[in-house]
Write a protein that holds these residues in place. Structure first.
Motif, mmCIF file in Angstrom:
data_model
loop_
_atom_site.group_PDB
_atom_site.id
_atom_site.type_symbol
_atom_site.label_atom_id
_atom_site.label_comp_id
_atom_site.label_asym_id
_atom_site.label_seq_id
_atom_site.Cartn_x
_atom_site.Cartn_y
_atom_site.Cartn_z
ATOM 1 N N ARG A 98 0.810 -1.213 0.000
ATOM 2 C CA ARG A 98 0.000 0.000 0.000
ATOM 3 C C ARG A 98 0.847 1.268 0.000
ATOM 4 N N ARG A 102 0.227 4.239 -2.625
ATOM 5 C CA ARG A 102 -0.011 5.619 -2.192
ATOM 6 C C ARG A 102 0.913 6.589 -2.916
ATOM 7 N N TRP A 135 -7.322 7.162 -1.310
ATOM 8 C CA TRP A 135 -6.725 6.368 -0.244
ATOM 9 C C TRP A 135 -7.006 6.920 1.151
#
Length: 276
Positions: A98, A102, A135
């Motif tokens: 992740r 991002r 996100w």
């Protein structure tokens, strides 16, 4: 899993979390459709992704509306040079950490003009949904990252996107679409205790009443609840149980629609949101 009619699937509505806990679990509403009536048969809660994945993988006959995005915008995928075939894209996306996602998404947004930072799927506008690459607030990109792999591992069918067990059908839902039809822009939930106001309590009461009276022109369905179920939905200030029921209603609508209500010209990479 039991159903009153073996030829009809159990209907599911799922309020999802990419990081469930006992305090904030994944909430599953189970129900059944009887003509224009949708009966809430029960609620289940899962405080781990693994536990929810195990439930999905069990043999059963269900059709569910899941409150998380099933794909990313084609514009974003193309800009990043990622695969433009759905299954290959999901495998690529799920394999990325992740933190890396991002950074890539933030760089994509930084290069774009104010007011158009995020890329959108074609269904986001009609549904009023957040872009699936977002996100934070809400972190729907992480919900996609956690949720779709569970459905694939369980062997569920995602119509229009991926073949699987036709007895277990998963569709993308969005409770905000139905809530806005019935409440307008009134807020009915918050995870922050300080924002769990009397006004939001009244909004939940009004939303439940509207569902029970069948006021959704979009769906044309009426929710059937017991007194205890009604009180339980209204009392949940987080709105998670009510959101699961909203997804259940969307799944019930899809169960009687050709192609589950998908328009004929849906992008086979991006997918669609129920009843948008």
């Amino acid at each position: 899993m039991k159903t009153t009619n073996p030829d009809r699937p159990v209907l599911l509505g799922v309020d999802f979390s990419s990081a469930p806990t006992r305090r904030k679990p994944i909430t599953l509403a189970l129900g059944s459709r009887h003509g224009a009536i949708v009966r809430l048969d029960g609620l289940q809660h899962f405080d781990t992704l693994a536990g929810f994945g195990e439930w999905l993988a069990r043999p059963g006959h269900w059709l569910g509306g899941f409150d998380f995005p099933f794909c990313l915008p084609r514009e974003l995928v193309r800009a990043l040079g990622w695969p433009e075939q759905w299954l290959a894209l999901m495998a690529h996306y799920a394999a990325l950490p992740r933190a890396e996602i991002r950074e890539l998404f933030a760089a994509f947004c930084a290069a774009r003009p104010v007011g158009a930072k995020f890329a959108h799927r074609a269904c986001d506008g009609p549904a009023g949904a957040s872009p699936s690459m977002k996100w934070v607030n809400p972190p729907v990109a992480w919900m996609l990252h956690a949720g779709v792999p569970l459905l694939l591992a369980a062997g569920a069918e995602l119509p229009g996107l991926q073949a699987g067990d036709p007895q277990r059908v998963a569709l993308e839902a969005y409770p905000g679409l139905l809530a806005r039809e019935l409440l307008g822009r009134r807020s009915y939930k918050s995870d922050e205790r300080a924002k769990q106001t009397p006004e939001r309590l009244i909004a939940r009461k009004d939303l439940v009443e509207a569902l029970e009276q069948g006021r959704s022109v979009r769906l044309g369905l009426r929710l059937k609840l017991s007194h205890a179920q009604r009180d339980d939905l209204v009392a949940d200030a987080s709105g998670d149980r009510l959101d699961a029921v909203l997804c259940l209603m969307q799944a019930a609508w899809a169960s009687a629609q050709p192609r589950y209500g998908w328009p004929a010209d849906v992008d086979p990479l991006e997918g669609w949101i129920l009843s948008a």
